[in-house]
Design an enzyme around this catalytic site. Structure first.
Site, mmCIF file in Angstrom:
data_model
loop_
_atom_site.group_PDB
_atom_site.id
_atom_site.type_symbol
_atom_site.label_atom_id
_atom_site.label_comp_id
_atom_site.label_asym_id
_atom_site.label_seq_id
_atom_site.Cartn_x
_atom_site.Cartn_y
_atom_site.Cartn_z
ATOM 1 N N ASP A 30 72.500 70.383 51.068
ATOM 2 C CA ASP A 30 72.999 69.282 50.248
ATOM 3 C C ASP A 30 71.811 68.482 49.722
ATOM 4 O OD1 ASP A 30 75.384 67.832 49.281
ATOM 5 O OD2 ASP A 30 74.356 66.170 50.269
ATOM 6 N N ASP B 186 91.954 87.070 18.463
ATOM 7 C CA ASP B 186 92.363 88.363 19.030
ATOM 8 C C ASP B 186 92.768 89.310 17.900
ATOM 9 O OD1 ASP B 186 93.085 90.342 20.908
ATOM 10 O OD2 ASP B 186 93.609 88.790 22.348
HETATM 11 O O1 LIG Z 1 66.302 68.756 39.764
HETATM 12 C C1 LIG Z 1 67.381 69.182 40.209
HETATM 13 N N1 LIG Z 1 68.075 68.486 41.143
HETATM 14 C C2 LIG Z 1 69.255 68.942 41.638
HETATM 15 C C3 LIG Z 1 69.793 70.140 41.185
HETATM 16 C C4 LIG Z 1 71.098 70.682 41.667
HETATM 17 O O2 LIG Z 1 71.948 69.628 42.062
HETATM 18 C C5 LIG Z 1 72.972 70.133 42.934
HETATM 19 C C6 LIG Z 1 73.137 69.153 44.070
HETATM 20 O O3 LIG Z 1 74.453 69.154 44.510
HETATM 21 P P1 LIG Z 1 74.895 69.666 45.948
HETATM 22 O O4 LIG Z 1 73.768 69.629 46.908
HETATM 23 O O5 LIG Z 1 76.119 68.924 46.295
HETATM 24 O O6 LIG Z 1 75.243 71.201 45.690
HETATM 25 P P2 LIG Z 1 76.335 71.869 44.756
HETATM 26 O O7 LIG Z 1 75.730 72.285 43.453
HETATM 27 O O8 LIG Z 1 77.571 71.021 44.659
HETATM 28 O O9 LIG Z 1 76.685 73.194 45.527
HETATM 29 P P3 LIG Z 1 77.288 73.322 47.016
HETATM 30 O O10 LIG Z 1 78.362 74.365 46.888
HETATM 31 O O11 LIG Z 1 76.150 73.763 47.874
HETATM 32 O O12 LIG Z 1 77.856 72.008 47.444
HETATM 33 C C7 LIG Z 1 72.475 71.489 43.426
HETATM 34 O O13 LIG Z 1 73.215 72.525 42.809
HETATM 35 C C8 LIG Z 1 71.022 71.535 42.937
HETATM 36 O O14 LIG Z 1 70.592 72.849 42.666
HETATM 37 C C9 LIG Z 1 69.061 70.858 40.212
HETATM 38 O O15 LIG Z 1 69.493 71.952 39.751
HETATM 39 N N2 LIG Z 1 67.875 70.354 39.769
#
Ligand SMILES: O=c1[nH]cc([C@@H]2O[C@H](COP(=O)(O)OP(=O)(O)OP(=O)(O)O)[C@@H](O)[C@H]2O)c(=O)[nH]1
Length: 673
Positions: A88, A540
């Site tokens: 996270d 389509d």
């Molecule tokens: O510079 C960047 N900072 C952050 C990110 C991306 O942000 C998300 C953070 O969200 P989270 O940790 O809740 O993760 P999710 O995408 O919701 O996927 P989960 O299924 O693991 O909860 C994360 O995707 C980072 O990669 C970025 O891309 N650049």
């Protein structure tokens, strides 16, 4: 792998990434880790005020994400992973935790609070080691850590802010920016692990893995505590399922083989704090044990006997847990060879053997409109049903009884009525009717599957043989009736899956969309319902557009329009979002590249592509409905989310989000770079 031998130690293990983040997937895939992606269903709604420090919130969320998948997989996927990885990422500034923005205004709020300032990015990571025991219970061990990186933003003008927000990039990213893409232009400096900002602290992760697999400390150094998982039906809930605010970080930890972090200041280049403490309740004791360690290792067990599982011991450099599981596997094999077949194995095999009978019973009852009849006239007996559907009493009785055993009908005093399942999915006129799809399975797939052996031997579809038509001729060169049947099948699946796909992502920035091969316009209709400012053109073949009029009263909506054409030959209607639902899996590689190139040519940067298909597991071990479908496909192939993602990337579309919807179709949202 020479660079990091610990990655190769994971070969042969079922490693699962409990994340839908395409960035995490790419970071781990790039270093050669082989894993499956099973996004977590854990909702990120923990009460932040319960945590003393922001990183504790990120670590706890990562833990809950990973544990949810570790617990779900044995039940839903019928397999137990060896390792589940959850993560996270959060941004903190001025004492506030910023997650992913919910809309453009939220993105503005976040980005303007970062303008001209230094902020911290924390990624909490949880590694859950699952150990299946002889009695099929699972031991969970938890390793958690986090990484901090400091990032300074330049001063951002209003124009810059809005241009960036309107690019669509901020929406699925912590703090509202993606440092790896356009957001990189906003950044003055980065102190620490860059990949940590992107979503996964790879270096720290590898160190933790080598601590697990290579350099175990003595059991006295690396304490592990048993945590009782209370078993509630099939969903065990850990006693520690609520956030457990920790005591302040401590840096010293006996003879741990990972070096301690150097003392950190805001100007440090690498912040690796890892001291966490959790309160764990021992079984048989009310005392709470605080543990503060460089790496927190909890053994979470479904056992209620309070036994402790140690991750490592001093004599053995490999984890005794791993050795034990290998021994277990060996013994299991010999035991299974000699002993009587297990009841559940026999049940599973009988179910598979009888699967075709169950399908055909459903198809027949559906064709005879038994579910429609019993909806209109519940409580008929077999003779009355037989009379209504013009079938023999004996045959009807057998069919009705079989349907009862399959959970499709209920019987009372030898009369019959629909179950809820039949009422909602099997009636031909219900909102989510699968009647059209069932008829297609009976008319087209059933004959194809009866020639499966030749299809497997010859390596191509048996359509020509089965339907005596040339392979190049597709469904739309056939009779009007065949066309309608096919459209009905597409329509019914789109009805059931449409809403899940249409609401999977925030597409509010797109005002014009084009559903390529959108058939009866069902998906288009769902999209307009989910996104009130969006208009969708269904593109389509002329024959489909003509026949789709018959379905239009079902979805009267003036934001859905139809254009007749062939997406291989004709110019595509202009739009800022293109939809490809159940199209790509059926195309040869050549056709697929022609179509994707055409879409890429008309898309400007920032344009979206919404893909909807069944996504195979990364190791192609499921879901079986995707793999079974492949057995009767004529030209294309089924792919995993990563395979689709790479395919689209080769045409300039970056994957922003992936959703395994738990409905008939999954979804992926990509943005043109
Ligand atoms: O510079 C960047 N900072 C952050 C990110 C991306 O942000 C998300 C953070 O969200 P989270 O940790 O809740 O993760 P999710 O995408 O919701 O996927 P989960 O299924 O693991 O909860 C994360 O995707 C980072 O990669 C970025 O891309 N650049």
């Amino acid at each position: 792998m020479v660079l990091n031998p610990v990655i190769s130690k994971l070969a042969g293990k079922l490693v699962v990434l409990a994340s839908a983040s395409p960035r995490r997937l790419e970071i781990l895939r790039n270093v050669g880790l082989r894993f499956e992606v099973v996004p977590s269903w854990f909702k990120e709604t923990l009460d932040k005020s319960l945590f003393k420090a922001p990183y504790e919130y990120a670590v706890e969320t990562a833990k809950q994400k990973a544990l949810e998948v570790a617990r779900r997989m044995p039940i839903k996927h019928l397999k137990t992973p060896d390792i589940v990885i959850g993560a996270d990422t959060i941004v903190t500034v001025d004492g506030l935790i910023l997650e992913k923005p919910v809309d453009k205004h939220d993105a503005y709020r976040m980005l303007s609070s970062l303008s001209g300032k230094e902020h911290s990015v924390y990624t909490g990571v949880a590694i859950v080691l699952c150990h299946e025991k002889e009695n099929e219970e699972v031991d969970y061990q938890l390793i958690q850590f986090y990484e901090e990186t400091k990032v300074k933003f330049a001063d951002l003008s209003e124009d810059m802010l809005w241009e960036y927000i309107n690019s669509g990039e901020p929406m699925d990213k912590a703090g509202g920016y993606g440092i790896q893409a356009l957001g990189g232009m906003l950044v003055e400096y980065v102190h620490g692990d860059f990949l940590n900002v992107v979503g996964f602290p790879l270096n720290h992760f590898c160190k933790q893995l080598s601590l697990i697999y290579n350099h175990c400390t003595s059991s006295s150094d690396q304490k592990s505590e048993s945590v009782h998982l209370s078993v509630n039906g099939t969903h065990p809930t850990p006693v520690l399922s609520q956030p457990t605010p920790s005591v302040p970080a401590q840096s010293s930890h006996g003879s741990s083989s990972i070096p301690k972090p150097s003392s950190s200041s805001s100007s440090q280049t690498h912040h690796t704090h890892c001291s966490l403490a959790h309160k764990v309740k021992r079984k048989g004791s009310d005392s709470e044990v605080s543990q503060s360690s460089w790496m927190l290792v909890n053994s979470l067990s479904k056992h209620t006997d309070g036994r402790e599982a140690k991750l490592c011991n001093s004599e053995n450099t490999t984890s005794p847990l791993i050795t034990r599981s290998e021994q277990l596997i060996e013994r299991d094999v010999t035991e299974h060879e000699d002993s009587e077949p297990r009841k559940e194995d026999l049940e599973r095999i009988s179910e598979l053997i009888d699967g075709f009978k169950a399908s055909k019973a459903l198809f027949t009852a559906s064709r005879l409109r038994v579910f429609d009849l019993l909806h209109r006239m519940p409580g008929l007996d077999a003779a009355q049903v037989g009379q209504e559907v013009k079938a023999s009493v004996k045959g009807t009785e057998c069919l009705l009884e079989a349907c009862v055993s399959l959970g499709l009908l209920k019987s009372k005093d030898r009369t019959y009525e629909n179950t809820d399942l039949a009422t909602s999915l099997l009636r031909s006129d219900s909102c989510f009717s699968l009647h059209g799809h069932i008829q297609h399975c009976d008319d087209t797939l059933w004959p194809l599957f009866s020639h499966l052996e030749s299809a497997v031997e010859e390596g191509h579809s048996q359509r020509e043989k089965v339907f005596s038509r040339k392979p190049k001729e597709d469904t739309f060169h056939n009779s009007q009736e065949a066309k309608l049947r096919f459209m009905n099948a597409m329509h019914s699946v789109a009805k059931v899956a449409g809403k899940s796909v249409a609401t999977a992502f925030d597409l509010s920035r797109y005002k014009t969309a084009c559903d390529l091969g959108g058939c009866t316009g069902t998906m288009a209709c769902e999209l307009t319902k989910a996104h009130p400012e969006m208009s969708v053109t269904v593109f389509d073949l002329p024959a489909v557009v003509e026949l789709s009029e018959r379905f239009r009263p079902l979805q009267s909506n003036n934001r859905v329009s139809f254009v007749a054409g062939d997406f291989f030959q004709d110019e595509l209607p202009k739009a800022d979002l293109y939809i490809l639902a159940r199209i790509l899996h059926d195309l040869t590689d050549e056709k697929l590249h022609i179509l994707l190139s055409k879409i890429a040519d008309v898309c400007k940067p920032g344009c979206g592509l919404l893909l909807s298909e069944i996504f195979l597991d990364e190791d192609r071990s499921g879901p079986s409905r995707g793999l079974l479908q492949a057995l009767s496909m004529s030209e294309g192939k089924q792919r995993s989310a990563t395979e689709y993602s790479l395919l689209l990337k080769s045409h300039g579309f970056n994957t922003a989000q992936i959703r395994h919807t738990d409905n008939l179709l999954d979804a992926m949202f990509c943005i043109k770079a």
